[in-house]
Design a protein around this motif. Sequence first.
Motif, PDB file in Angstrom:
ATOM      1  N   LEU A  21      61.044  -3.662  26.525  1.00 54.60           N
ATOM      2  CA  LEU A  21      60.110  -2.836  26.125  1.00 54.60           C
ATOM      3  C   LEU A  21      59.614  -3.634  24.708  1.00 54.60           C
ATOM      4  CD1 LEU A  21      58.944   0.172  25.280  1.00 54.60           C
ATOM      5  CD2 LEU A  21      60.812   0.403  23.689  1.00 54.60           C
ATOM      6  N   LEU A  22      58.279  -3.925  24.904  1.00 55.21           N
ATOM      7  CA  LEU A  22      57.724  -4.991  23.966  1.00 55.21           C
ATOM      8  C   LEU A  22      56.488  -4.492  23.350  1.00 55.21           C
ATOM      9  CD1 LEU A  22      57.679  -7.731  26.943  1.00 55.21           C
ATOM     10  CD2 LEU A  22      59.235  -7.498  25.105  1.00 55.21           C
ATOM     11  N   PRO A  23      56.142  -4.939  22.021  1.00 57.46           N
ATOM     12  CA  PRO A  23      55.034  -4.770  21.510  1.00 57.46           C
ATOM     13  C   PRO A  23      53.750  -5.107  21.864  1.00 57.46           C
ATOM     14  CG  PRO A  23      55.960  -6.336  20.113  1.00 57.46           C
ATOM     15  CD  PRO A  23      57.080  -6.097  21.524  1.00 57.46           C
ATOM     16  N   LYS A  24      52.657  -4.269  21.784  1.00 61.13           N
ATOM     17  CA  LYS A  24      51.289  -4.681  22.365  1.00 61.13           C
ATOM     18  C   LYS A  24      50.722  -5.767  21.893  1.00 61.13           C
ATOM     19  CE  LYS A  24      46.737  -2.432  21.971  1.00 61.13           C
ATOM     20  NZ  LYS A  24      46.073  -1.388  21.628  1.00 61.13           N
ATOM     21  N   GLU A  25      50.957  -6.102  20.523  1.00 61.98           N
ATOM     22  CA  GLU A  25      50.281  -7.160  20.099  1.00 61.98           C
ATOM     23  C   GLU A  25      50.312  -8.600  20.474  1.00 61.98           C
ATOM     24  OE1 GLU A  25      50.609  -3.747  17.703  1.00 61.98           O
ATOM     25  OE2 GLU A  25      51.969  -4.728  18.357  1.00 61.98           O
ATOM     26  N   SER A  26      51.591  -8.803  20.939  1.00 67.64           N
ATOM     27  CA  SER A  26      51.770 -10.235  21.651  1.00 67.64           C
ATOM     28  C   SER A  26      51.040 -10.295  22.738  1.00 67.64           C
ATOM     29  CB  SER A  26      53.440 -10.094  21.979  1.00 67.64           C
ATOM     30  OG  SER A  26      54.212 -10.117  20.812  1.00 67.64           O
ATOM     31  N   TYR A  27      50.871  -9.373  23.636  1.00 70.02           N
ATOM     32  CA  TYR A  27      50.188  -9.527  24.835  1.00 70.02           C
ATOM     33  C   TYR A  27      48.664  -9.625  24.406  1.00 70.02           C
ATOM     34  CZ  TYR A  27      54.324  -9.866  27.403  1.00 70.02           C
ATOM     35  OH  TYR A  27      55.395 -10.163  27.912  1.00 70.02           O
ATOM     36  N   GLU A  28      48.107  -8.887  23.501  1.00 70.90           N
ATOM     37  CA  GLU A  28      46.766  -8.831  23.028  1.00 70.90           C
ATOM     38  C   GLU A  28      46.418 -10.303  22.432  1.00 70.90           C
ATOM     39  OE1 GLU A  28      45.001  -4.539  21.627  1.00 70.90           O
ATOM     40  OE2 GLU A  28      46.247  -5.873  19.925  1.00 70.90           O
ATOM     41  N   ALA A  29      47.239 -10.750  21.726  1.00 71.42           N
ATOM     42  CA  ALA A  29      47.035 -12.138  21.250  1.00 71.42           C
ATOM     43  C   ALA A  29      46.896 -13.099  22.550  1.00 71.42           C
ATOM     44  CB  ALA A  29      48.161 -12.732  20.400  1.00 71.42           C
ATOM     45  N   SER A  30      47.649 -13.052  23.745  1.00 72.82           N
ATOM     46  CA  SER A  30      47.215 -13.874  24.613  1.00 72.82           C
ATOM     47  C   SER A  30      46.192 -13.623  25.602  1.00 72.82           C
ATOM     48  CB  SER A  30      48.755 -14.052  25.430  1.00 72.82           C
ATOM     49  OG  SER A  30      48.789 -12.854  25.935  1.00 72.82           O
ATOM     50  N   GLY A  31      45.615 -12.226  25.594  1.00 71.47           N
ATOM     51  CA  GLY A  31      44.518 -11.814  26.362  1.00 71.47           C
ATOM     52  C   GLY A  31      45.246 -11.049  27.589  1.00 71.47           C
ATOM     53  N   ARG A  32      46.304 -11.183  27.917  1.00 76.63           N
ATOM     54  CA  ARG A  32      46.989 -10.783  29.284  1.00 76.63           C
ATOM     55  C   ARG A  32      47.104  -8.882  29.158  1.00 76.63           C
ATOM     56  NH1 ARG A  32      51.622 -13.604  32.083  1.00 76.63           N
ATOM     57  NH2 ARG A  32      52.996 -13.463  29.950  1.00 76.63           N
ATOM     58  N   TYR A  33      47.100  -8.408  27.669  1.00 76.53           N
ATOM     59  CA  TYR A  33      47.117  -7.099  27.800  1.00 76.53           C
ATOM     60  C   TYR A  33      45.847  -6.408  28.657  1.00 76.53           C
ATOM     61  CZ  TYR A  33      48.054  -2.399  25.868  1.00 76.53           C
ATOM     62  OH  TYR A  33      48.339  -0.974  25.752  1.00 76.53           O
ATOM     63  N   ASP A  34      44.642  -6.976  28.511  1.00 75.47           N
ATOM     64  CA  ASP A  34      43.664  -6.736  29.259  1.00 75.47           C
ATOM     65  C   ASP A  34      43.563  -7.314  30.845  1.00 75.47           C
ATOM     66  OD1 ASP A  34      42.651  -5.032  27.287  1.00 75.47           O
ATOM     67  OD2 ASP A  34      41.658  -6.744  26.257  1.00 75.47           O
ATOM     68  N   GLU A  35      44.115  -8.487  30.824  1.00 73.53           N
ATOM     69  CA  GLU A  35      43.997  -9.317  32.033  1.00 73.53           C
ATOM     70  C   GLU A  35      44.709  -8.466  33.130  1.00 73.53           C
ATOM     71  OE1 GLU A  35      45.062 -13.293  31.668  1.00 73.53           O
ATOM     72  OE2 GLU A  35      43.636 -13.468  29.798  1.00 73.53           O
ATOM     73  N   TYR A  36      46.172  -8.025  33.008  1.00 68.64           N
ATOM     74  CA  TYR A  36      46.782  -7.450  33.627  1.00 68.64           C
ATOM     75  C   TYR A  36      46.077  -6.036  34.278  1.00 68.64           C
ATOM     76  CZ  TYR A  36      51.126 -10.092  34.079  1.00 68.64           C
ATOM     77  OH  TYR A  36      52.036 -11.107  34.383  1.00 68.64           O
ATOM     78  N   GLY A  37      45.438  -5.516  33.394  1.00 69.25           N
ATOM     79  CA  GLY A  37      44.864  -4.248  33.796  1.00 69.25           C
ATOM     80  C   GLY A  37      45.619  -3.287  34.039  1.00 69.25           C
ATOM     81  N   ALA A  38      45.474  -2.420  35.309  1.00 65.72           N
ATOM     82  CA  ALA A  38      46.303  -1.263  35.557  1.00 65.72           C
ATOM     83  C   ALA A  38      47.794  -1.696  36.144  1.00 65.72           C
ATOM     84  CB  ALA A  38      45.729  -0.433  36.742  1.00 65.72           C
ATOM     85  N   LEU A  39      48.132  -2.867  36.134  1.00 65.63           N
ATOM     86  CA  LEU A  39      49.444  -3.404  36.648  1.00 65.63           C
ATOM     87  C   LEU A  39      50.501  -3.219  35.562  1.00 65.63           C
ATOM     88  CD1 LEU A  39      49.034  -6.526  38.788  1.00 65.63           C
ATOM     89  CD2 LEU A  39      50.180  -4.542  39.450  1.00 65.63           C
ATOM     90  N   LEU A  40      49.934  -3.162  34.324  1.00 68.87           N
ATOM     91  CA  LEU A  40      50.725  -3.003  33.100  1.00 68.87           C
ATOM     92  C   LEU A  40      51.291  -1.655  32.937  1.00 68.87           C
ATOM     93  CD1 LEU A  40      51.827  -5.348  31.218  1.00 68.87           C
ATOM     94  CD2 LEU A  40      49.943  -4.539  29.724  1.00 68.87           C
ATOM     95  N   PHE A  41      52.603  -1.373  32.570  1.00 67.09           N
ATOM     96  CA  PHE A  41      52.983  -0.124  32.287  1.00 67.09           C
ATOM     97  C   PHE A  41      52.899   0.005  30.436  1.00 67.09           C
ATOM     98  CE2 PHE A  41      55.672   0.142  36.124  1.00 67.09           C
ATOM     99  CZ  PHE A  41      55.383   1.446  36.494  1.00 67.09           C
ATOM    100  N   ARG A  42      51.813   1.058  30.187  1.00 68.10           N
ATOM    101  CA  ARG A  42      51.907   1.033  28.804  1.00 68.10           C
ATOM    102  C   ARG A  42      52.250   2.448  28.237  1.00 68.10           C
ATOM    103  NH1 ARG A  42      46.731  -2.431  28.478  1.00 68.10           N
ATOM    104  NH2 ARG A  42      46.405  -3.094  30.839  1.00 68.10           N
ATOM    105  N   LEU A  43      52.693   2.498  27.157  1.00 70.94           N
ATOM    106  CA  LEU A  43      53.296   3.681  26.388  1.00 70.94           C
ATOM    107  C   LEU A  43      53.134   3.761  24.899  1.00 70.94           C
ATOM    108  CD1 LEU A  43      57.177   3.312  26.362  1.00 70.94           C
ATOM    109  CD2 LEU A  43      55.792   1.698  27.300  1.00 70.94           C
ATOM    110  N   LYS A  44      53.331   4.751  24.347  1.00 76.85           N
ATOM    111  CA  LYS A  44      53.174   4.851  22.894  1.00 76.85           C
ATOM    112  C   LYS A  44      54.692   5.396  22.392  1.00 76.85           C
ATOM    113  CE  LYS A  44      48.340   5.828  22.428  1.00 76.85           C
ATOM    114  NZ  LYS A  44      48.009   4.684  21.425  1.00 76.85           N
ATOM    115  N   ASP A  45      55.178   5.303  21.196  1.00 82.09           N
ATOM    116  CA  ASP A  45      56.244   5.644  20.608  1.00 82.09           C
ATOM    117  C   ASP A  45      55.800   6.770  19.777  1.00 82.09           C
ATOM    118  OD1 ASP A  45      55.295   4.914  18.145  1.00 82.09           O
ATOM    119  OD2 ASP A  45      56.897   3.347  17.896  1.00 82.09           O
ATOM    120  N   ARG A  46      56.754   7.525  19.280  1.00 82.45           N
ATOM    121  CA  ARG A  46      56.749   8.752  18.526  1.00 82.45           C
ATOM    122  C   ARG A  46      55.665   8.695  17.384  1.00 82.45           C
ATOM    123  NH1 ARG A  46      62.175  10.896  16.911  1.00 82.45           N
ATOM    124  NH2 ARG A  46      62.878  10.267  18.844  1.00 82.45           N
TER     125      ARG A  46
END
Length: 566
Positions: free
Chosen positions: A78-103
């Motif tokens: 379970l990883l924070p979004k910010e690290s992958y936003e910094a590398s650009g891969r949060y968007d590059e992975y597209g629909a392959l990425l499981f994304r979720l929010k905490d409470r």
Amino acid sequence: MAQVQRMSRLMIKTLRDDPADAETLNHKLLVRAGYVRRTAAGIWTWLPLGKKVLDNITRVVREEMDAIGGQEVLLPALLPKESYEASGRYDEYGALLFRLKDRKGADYLLGPTHEEIFTQVVKDQITSYKDLPVILYQIQTKYRDEARPRAGVLRGREFQMKDSYSFDTTDEGLAEAYRLHRGAYIRIFERLGLDYRIVSAVSGAMGGSASEEFLAPAPAGEDTFVDCPACDYAANTEAVTFEGAPADGSAHGPAEELDTPDTPTIETLAAHLGVPASATLKNLLVKVDGEIVAVGVPGDREVDLGKLGEHLAPAVVELVTAEDFEGRPDLVRGYVGPQGLEKVRYIADPRVAPGTSWITGANKPGTHAKNVVVGRDFEVDEYLDVVVVEEGDPCPRCGAGLKLDRAIEIGHIFQLGRKYADTFQLDVLGQNGKPVRVTMGSYGVGVSRAVAALAEQTADEQGLCWPREIAPADVHVVAAGKALQTELALDVSDRLAAAGLRVMVDDRAGVSPGVKFTDAELIGVPKILVAGRRSAEGVLELKDRRTGEREELTVDEAIARLAAQD
């Protein structure tokens, strides 16, 4: 003393028939033999026998990683979004990425791979060149939201993977870490008993430069690779390159328009003019980050959109739609030609070489043009090898015809360079006291994929047939039914375990000998030892699961024979 697995106490349920949704051999047999159970699409439960096989592969991987100086860690899934936003891969992975929010509404993801986090760990822990080089690795569950999970554990939405990362201050150090991993992977796959090929590859979303894949040939494989029968060249099809030779364009007459009504496709055009498709130029329109781009290839070839996407990454490549032609009178659907195109970037395959002449669209409805020469009538903005590789294409190394085969990717090694170090400013103090940017390598082994690959490569008509290194047991003892036979089977099993062998014994009461023999073949332990009709004489039958060879031995002879193989 090794442990004896008694099937009377083992949670195992074998099936006579293939699962209705199973398409591949590994899917059918791993379920039928009681190794795995489907929990949801692309999500699998590893049952006791399956977990043993998975653990045995993990053990081999761990031993070989430790042997090259790797240090094992365990990072969170379970990883924070910010690290992958910094590398650009949060968007590059597209629909392959499981994304979720905490409470609290903070964004997280389930890790598909861990370059970013490893880079941040090293940035936090290492500050001097004296602490390098270092190799870190983990064996962990990864997550990718596959659109069409298939082939059992081969393509799941969660999977077991070993990923390791090397860190050094020099390119020479990176090359050495790459060499160490390459050697370790060769030893891993040889120990596992896999038939594999090492092929040139592209880095894709991982980034980086030098890259090789380890592929296990199998009909169920999702990768296509080429190898040359005349030399040692082998490559993933997306990494195959072709160099087109310039031609003398002066021999061709001027471009001339042709009346070609109702010929919007290469097939209809070639038939109308009575020419081979190879004489025509196909111009495929795509959008690259929303901008329309034309891609030119010979008319008898197809554009490999995957290869095109790899060349243009991280840009997003997609086909144009009917709406994209609206408001663009210069783009005539079915009749596009590179000559006269305005405000459209033109990419061509190297086969569309300078000086070559083509029949292509004239940018007018129902009209084409012949004698359209590259370099005279239009210019190519960029050359990229983008055609689908075909059987018989020339080998880039020796020119012989290439062969195509299907394979399962079981390992991949990359020289990442400073891509992630630049993103996270990973520097250490160098020998001169000044900051030095660290260079990285990334190296993966598909642990759960290796289970599927072995099942695909080694199974036969009767069932699974594991190599000893990763089998759930060394020997499968079968009690053919009667009390005397069961008593002998249990006694022999204890003696084999005392000799250091891993033993599975089928001591189930009320199960016919036929079912026991069928299950032994299906489960696939390398040696099958049967306490049968000659049990009263102290004689057993030893069968080699792979070859089918049988021989009768006394109890002492059987134990000695099996122990000698340990």
